[in-house]
Enzyme design. Structure first.
Site: not given
Length: 874
Positions: A7, A80, A82, A84, A303, A305, A350
């Site tokens: 990203e 990433d 997650d 998204e 990470y 989130r 996660h």
């Protein structure tokens, strides 16, 4: 060669170093496609078909990615870890398929929780396919947010002009803030008295004990309600004898908290560091993407989130080794600690937010980080280390005391705590409430059961109950998580949206709902109650989580939601505005009709004395006006108090002094569009509105003079020689040079910006292709029969209808939100019939194919798109 797609460009550079020359790492720069900000992007009648659009910058990047993929052996999607991130990988893959560059090339999905060489290498060795249920959950959320935003927001625009948007999570978060404000307004303060005795042991050591019972009755917080009662108790205790009836020392253990999740990180950063949620995430993102340490860019945290509270086994081992070496073996538990999330709807399993390498202590990395990064890293490191340490051992002592005076008796209690072993507190002290902290800090002297105690002093103190505090960002995030509303990764964006839309203000870290926000909440609660209910929103979140687990079909969830939601909207569309206003008059009575100092009826017009006050709708939103308009021109902003003392006071006029140069009076006034300052009288009087962030209460002569002095000359541009000015306009504070407007961050910048900074700001604006300002779309009416969007816009000389290059001014008195497509077509035709007078170019030519020109015309209107897209997002 293999192509790896991530990203962030910062990550791309670092990961390419880790992987070597056989890999080419490219960045998508986040999402590459989104739903176009117009009707029809999600089509329920076509089983929720969705149209995706690639913007200009993303199109260029996707072309670069496609070119690299053509020559690649393998494609590795490493966005990433997650929902998204999964969605971005899916979007990139869909575009590559459309461009037909994949052919038979293998496509792999890899995820790494940290940007370190080890994490990246391990991830590359364990590829998988794209997680289809996770993508489905993304599609369901995006469709729901779009449908709620693009269905509710136009209803708000028609029924409540000035209300900018509603959203699936945004509106429920706003309701929490507004409900708390209602609690505060309805709270009735009560006085109460507390009695405490300062006593001494026979060994001369003093301590304090509080009254708990009197004459056999157990006392509650509000039991003593008057000074007379307090005086009677104080007099009794003043002549009493005291004895320690019992002494109990009870050992307790306090366990450490788990490492941070997204929401607990935001909460702790708010209370400890004063960071907003969005600032916390920005700083954490930089720590995750990494910094240059010893010539190598390395990610410092995992990470950020995540809902997970567990750490990887190797991380736990690393933390335990550090605890043993840095704190000592007595701080190290016999076995590792393992945690399970208690958060409602916890998902996306996660790791917790932790350091990527525990040996990188805060002291060691401080020189590589800025102040914000250093403080946040230290907090993350300390919390993660503490999570694997021994519990704190605390001895809590409670002393029950008897007091007797003749036939009267009372009971008192003294409490104190002593930390016998600090345990995890040596690394990290948790945030606890103030009373608990005071209790832990208080130590008692040695007190023996049965011994007599001497009286030093009896204190009686008056207290008043306080309403619940307004939410802070931290406490609102905590409450949303408890209720299961939204997802922790979106909380920061949700709060930012509420602030950007002037629904709330954040002052001293507390959220206060603005009249506009309370109006929207009251409207939704009155007519869309189901969709701002906490339980309904939480239940919908649970369904979305079940989609990501592969237990529910995403289209089934959308069908169930849309069937009821669309019916509710259809019913509300038929309501007349007067019906809406009557309902809001009742729902918001304390805000719309605040009590007056003289006790007179707050719903009677204070100017004419005969008209009734009511909510009215104007171009820029709701205000309070008199029913005798136009004979009586009384108006007042929502929430503005009046004292009923006369016309001037009722209108909110306040004299601020005189202009020392002209001798004219300067007034602070309130009009239907908000408060403003005015110098002089009549049509020629200079007027200017109060800028965002300036309150009526804080206005004084100095500030009024500063506003009335605008625009201000900054200096001559070094190249053109023309003057640069700074001022305040409809779209906020700006600097202006030779027709180029460039916005500055705050009104304070208008008064302080120097020539060098102004030249830079203008140059940056010109580099983006900006000169003048683009009028914002107030309403989108649809497509013209000849192709191209028709919009209603607000221009320098008032509202107008726009189609292509034709601008047709609205008739006087015509409300922009009430314009229909038919009326707009008549105005456009009349303007075009004048031979193009007042237009720069003739209308678009008619074509036989309508779809292509319509898309092309719509794509040329970034202002309209931007305004609409804001309405659809939480």
């Amino acid at each position: 060669m293999d192509v790896v797609i991530v990203e962030s460009p910062a990550k791309a550079k670092t990961i390419n170093k880790y992987l070597g020359s056989n890999y080419k790492v490219l960045a998508s720069f986040g999402h590459v496609r989104d739903l176009p900000a117009k009707d029809g992007s999600v089509r329920p009648d076509e089983d929720f078909a969705m149209s995706w659009e690639v913007d200009g910058p993303s199109s260029k990047r996707l072309s670069e990615i496609a070119k690299a993929v053509k020559e690649a052996d393998n494609v590795i999607l490493a966005t990433d870890p997650d929902r998204e991130g999964e969605a971005i990988s899916w979007h990139v893959l869909e575009v590559l398929r459309q461009k037909k560059v994949l052919k038979d090339k293998p496509v792999m999905r890899v995820v790494f929780n940290a940007i370190t060489k080890r994490a990246v290498t391990e991830a590359m060795a364990a590829p998988r396919e794209i997680d289809a249920p996770l993508v489905d959950a993304y599609l369901a959320r995006r469709a729901l947010d779009y449908l709620v935003g693009f269905t509710l927001s136009p209803v708000l625009w028609r029924k409540l002009p000035g209300a900018r948007s509603a959203g699936r999570v945004q509106s429920v978060a706003l309701r929490l803030v507004c409900d708390r404000e209602t609690e505060i307004e309805r709270f009735i303060r009560e006085d109460y008295w507390q009695i405490a005795a300062l006593l001494k042991t026979p060994r001369g050591e003093g301590f304090e004990a509080r009254l708990t019972a009197y004459d056999g009755k157990k006392l509650q917080k509000l039991s003593i309600k008057s000074q007379e009662e307090a005086d009677a108790v104080q007099a009794m205790l003043g002549g009493a004898t005291f004895k320690a009836a019992s002494v109990e020392a009870k050992p307790t253990r306090r366990n450490p908290a788990p490492p941070f999740t997204t929401s607990t990180l935001q909460q702790a950063a708010s209370s400890r560091l004063g960071f907003s949620a969005s600032r916390t995430m920005q700083v954490a993102q930089r720590l995750y993407e990494g910094t240059d340490i010893g010539g190598e860019t390395t990610g410092l945290i995992t990470y950020m989130r995540t809902d997970g509270v567990q750490m990887a086994y190797e991380a736990i081992d690393s933390a335990r080794q550090l605890i043993g070496s840095q704190f000592g073996d007595k701080y190290l538990p016999e076995k590792p600690r393992f945690y399970a999330s208690k958060a409602k709807n916890a998902q996306e399993a996660h790791e917790a937010v932790r350091p990527t390498d525990f040996s990188r202590t805060p002291a060691q990395v401080r020189k590589y980080l800025d102040s914000d990064q250093s403080r946040l890293y230290e907090m993350i490191w300390q919390r993660a280390v503490a999570s694997q340490m021994q519990p704190a051992e605390i001895e809590r002592t409670t002393v029950e005391i008897e007091a007797k005076n003749g036939g009267q008796s009372a009971n008192l209690r003294a409490v104190g705590s002593v930390i016998r072993f600090d345990g995890f507190i040596a690394a990290y002290t948790e945030d606890r409430d103030e009373d608990a902290e005071k209790e832990d800090d208080k130590r008692l002297p040695e007190i023996r059961s049965g011994e007599d105690l001497s009286r030093e002093k009896i204190d009686s103190t008056k207290h008043t109950t306080e309403p619940p505090p307004r939410y802070s960002e931290a406490s609102l995030i905590k409450r949303m998580e408890e209720l299961g509303i939204g997802r922790p990764s979106t909380y920061a964006a949700t709060l930012k949206t509420l602030e950007d839309r002037d629904y709330v203000t954040i002052d001293k870290r507390r959220l206060t709902p603005q009249p506009k926000g309370r109006l929207v909440t009251a409207f939704l609660e009155s007519f869309f109650e189901r969709y701002v209910e906490y339980d309904f929103t939480a239940a919908l979140e649970e369904k979305l989580d079940q989609i990501s687990d592969g237990k529910l079909s995403w289209k089934e969830v959308l069908r169930d939601f849309w069937q009821q939601f669309s019916g509710s909207v259809a019913d509300i569309k038929e309501l007349r505005v007067t019906e809406v206003l009557n309902a809001l008059n009742e729902e918001l009575a304390p805000l719309v009709f605040p009590a007056r100092e003289d006790g007179s009826n707050p719903r009677i017009c204070p100017k004419c004395g005969t008209g009734n006050l009511s909510l009215k709708l104007g171009k820029f939103g709701a205000f309070v006006g008199c029913s005798n308009y136009p004979e009586c021109g009384f108006t007042r902003q929502l929430g503005e108090a009046v004292n009923g003392a006369g016309e001037g006071a009722a209108d909110g006029d306040r004299e601020l002094g005189k202009d020392p140069y002209t001798g004219e009076e300067i007034w602070l006034k309130s009009g239907r569009f908000g408060p403003y300052v005015q110098r002089g009288d009549g049509k020629e009087a200079k007027r200017t509105s109060l800028p965002k962030g300036w309150t009526v209460d804080a206005m004084d002569h100095e500030k009024a003079m500063a506003l009335l002095s605008l625009p201000r000359d900054v200096g001559q541009h070094p190249e053109s020689g023309k003057m640069i000015t700074a001022g305040l306009g409809r779209y906020g504070p700006f600097v202006l040079h030779d027709g180029t407007y460039a916005n500055v961050e705050s009104i304070e910048d208008v008064f302080s910006i120097g020539l060098n900074r102004a030249v830079t700001v203008i140059a940056e604006k010109q580099a983006k292709g900006g000169r003048g300002r683009t009028a914002a779309a107030l309403k989108e009416l649809g497509q013209h029969p000849d192709g191209g969007a028709i919009t209603v816009r607000d221009g320098r000389y008032g509202p107008y209808v726009n189609w292509g290059k034709i601008n047709a001014t609205l008739p006087n008195g015509k409300e922009p939100q009430s314009v229909t497509v038919e009326e707009a077509l008549e105005l456009i035709a009349a303007k075009a019939a004048k031979g193009g007078k007042g237009t720069r170019k003739a209308a678009p030519k008619k074509t036989t194919t309508k779809k292509a020109p319509a898309k092309k015309a719509a794509a040329k209107k970034p202002a309209a798109k931007k305004a609409a897209s804001k309405a659809a997002k939480d």
